[in-house]
Design an enzyme around this catalytic site. Structure first.
Site, mmCIF file in Angstrom:
data_model
loop_
_atom_site.group_PDB
_atom_site.id
_atom_site.type_symbol
_atom_site.label_atom_id
_atom_site.label_comp_id
_atom_site.label_asym_id
_atom_site.label_seq_id
_atom_site.Cartn_x
_atom_site.Cartn_y
_atom_site.Cartn_z
ATOM 1 N N ASP A 182 39.246 42.715 41.611
ATOM 2 C CA ASP A 182 39.815 41.937 42.562
ATOM 3 C C ASP A 182 40.041 42.389 43.849
ATOM 4 O O ASP A 182 39.058 43.190 44.333
ATOM 5 C CB ASP A 182 40.883 40.905 41.998
ATOM 6 C CG ASP A 182 41.555 39.823 43.034
ATOM 7 O OD1 ASP A 182 41.063 38.751 42.869
ATOM 8 O OD2 ASP A 182 42.525 40.057 43.561
ATOM 9 N N HIS A 225 37.602 35.873 35.436
ATOM 10 C CA HIS A 225 38.028 36.628 36.595
ATOM 11 C C HIS A 225 38.654 37.794 36.224
ATOM 12 O O HIS A 225 38.434 38.925 36.787
ATOM 13 C CB HIS A 225 38.820 35.855 37.615
ATOM 14 C CG HIS A 225 39.295 36.632 38.777
ATOM 15 N ND1 HIS A 225 38.362 37.262 39.799
ATOM 16 C CD2 HIS A 225 40.443 37.009 39.346
ATOM 17 C CE1 HIS A 225 38.831 37.806 40.668
ATOM 18 N NE2 HIS A 225 40.193 37.743 40.444
#
Length: 320
Positions: free
Chosen positions: A99, A296
């Protein structure tokens, strides 16, 4: 066993978790996370002969939270990595990010290739500088509803997320995971109701996330979300600061891993970029690794596959 301590780095103090001996591997978390997001990678990487260190990055957890919004530029964040490597008594390291940690890792390899033995990014592909500032671009495309723009509003997301941090984090983790029914739609915000209003709140946590994990993450945000959100408030400033590197490429050995249910690789322009990565990155060690059914939170949702890919990559880089 994972050990913890504080280290003076780049004018601030960082909390780090560390395990193992050997070549240094720095693991950089994203938003809204902490060092704990790498909990599954410590053992496998240490067992493979590496020294594993995961900091709470600036603005997170037990590390310092500078008050100045301008203290969270990409130069500060890369400076923290450089300072950490040196504070640990090393001259070079492997740098891995997920991320927001991925742009920090990619930029560390771009700005200080002399210190990076290899670089890996999870979820977020290498950050090639676009023709216009990113916040401005998303403002025009989505009318201010893209989550970057919402996060950049002073104090707004900070207050929304702090009202009930545990629920905030539970919704975040579930909604962007491969277990969420929401799929990979663009993360747009209802500006009247807030970011969390339309996020699903699971009755049961997905199997990769325990109540203890959620407790640890919630505790790490006991000082609020402002430091972490300040990273987003510097997106356009980062674009200005990195002008000298327009067109520059990451040349160090590299690995990119992402999930096919992760919304980030589906952002505007990203699918095309991922297709072109092997041509754009001369030392990409293999074609981008796509994990089926993974959302994610790559290293948490698919810990064994990510650890295996990282160990193989690190061994390839080191020639072992």
């Amino acid at each position: 066993m994972v050990e913890h301590r504080l280290v003076d780095v780049n004018g601030i103090r960082l909390h780090i978790a560390e395990q193992g001996e050997g070549p240094l591997v720095v693991l950089l978390h994203g938003f809204p996370e902490s060092w704990h997001s790498w909990r599954h990678q410590f053992g496998p990487l240490a067992d493979a002969g590496f020294r594993v260190v995961a900091p709470d990055q600036r603005g997170y957890g037990l590390s310092d939270h500078p008050a100045d919004v301008g203290a969270y530029t990409i130069f500060h964040l890369v400076g923290d990595v450089v300072g950490l490597v040196q504070a640990l008594g090393e001259r070079k390291a492997y740098v891995v990010g997920h991320d927001w940690g991925a742009p920090v890792a990619w930029h560390t390899a771009l700005l200080r290739p002399d210190m990076v033995l290899g670089v890996a990014g999870l979820s977020v592909a290498p950050s090639f500088r676009g023709p216009v500032p990113p916040l401005a671009a998303m403002e025009e495309r989505f009318g201010g509803r893209f989550y970057w723009n919402y996060f950049a509003l002073p104090g707004v997301a900070d207050a929304e997320f702090a009202r009930d941090p545990r629920t905030t984090l539970r919704k975040f983790l579930y909604s962007a995971s491969g277990d969420s029914p929401g799929g990979t739609k663009q993360p747009l915000v209802d500006l009247d109701r807030g970011w969390l209003a339309d996020m699903p709140d699971p009755e049961m946590l997905p199997p990769w996330l325990t109540e203890d994990d959620l407790d640890a993450l919630t505790e790490s945000f006991s000082r609020g979300f402002t430091g972490a959100l300040n990273w987003y408030r510097n997106l356009d400033r980062n674009w200005e600061l990195t002008a000298p590197w327009q067109g520059a490429l990451v040349t160090r050995p590299a690995l990119y891993v992402y999930g096919d249910r992760d919304p980030v690789p589906a952002f505007p322009g990203m699918p095309e970029l991922i297709e072109r990565l092997p041509a754009l990155m001369p030392n990409l060690q293999s074609k981008p690794l796509k994990l089926a059914g993974c959302g994610h939170w790559t290293q948490q949702e698919r810990p064994a596959e990510v650890s295996e890919a990282l160990v193989e990559f690190l061994r390839t880089c080191s020639g072992s």
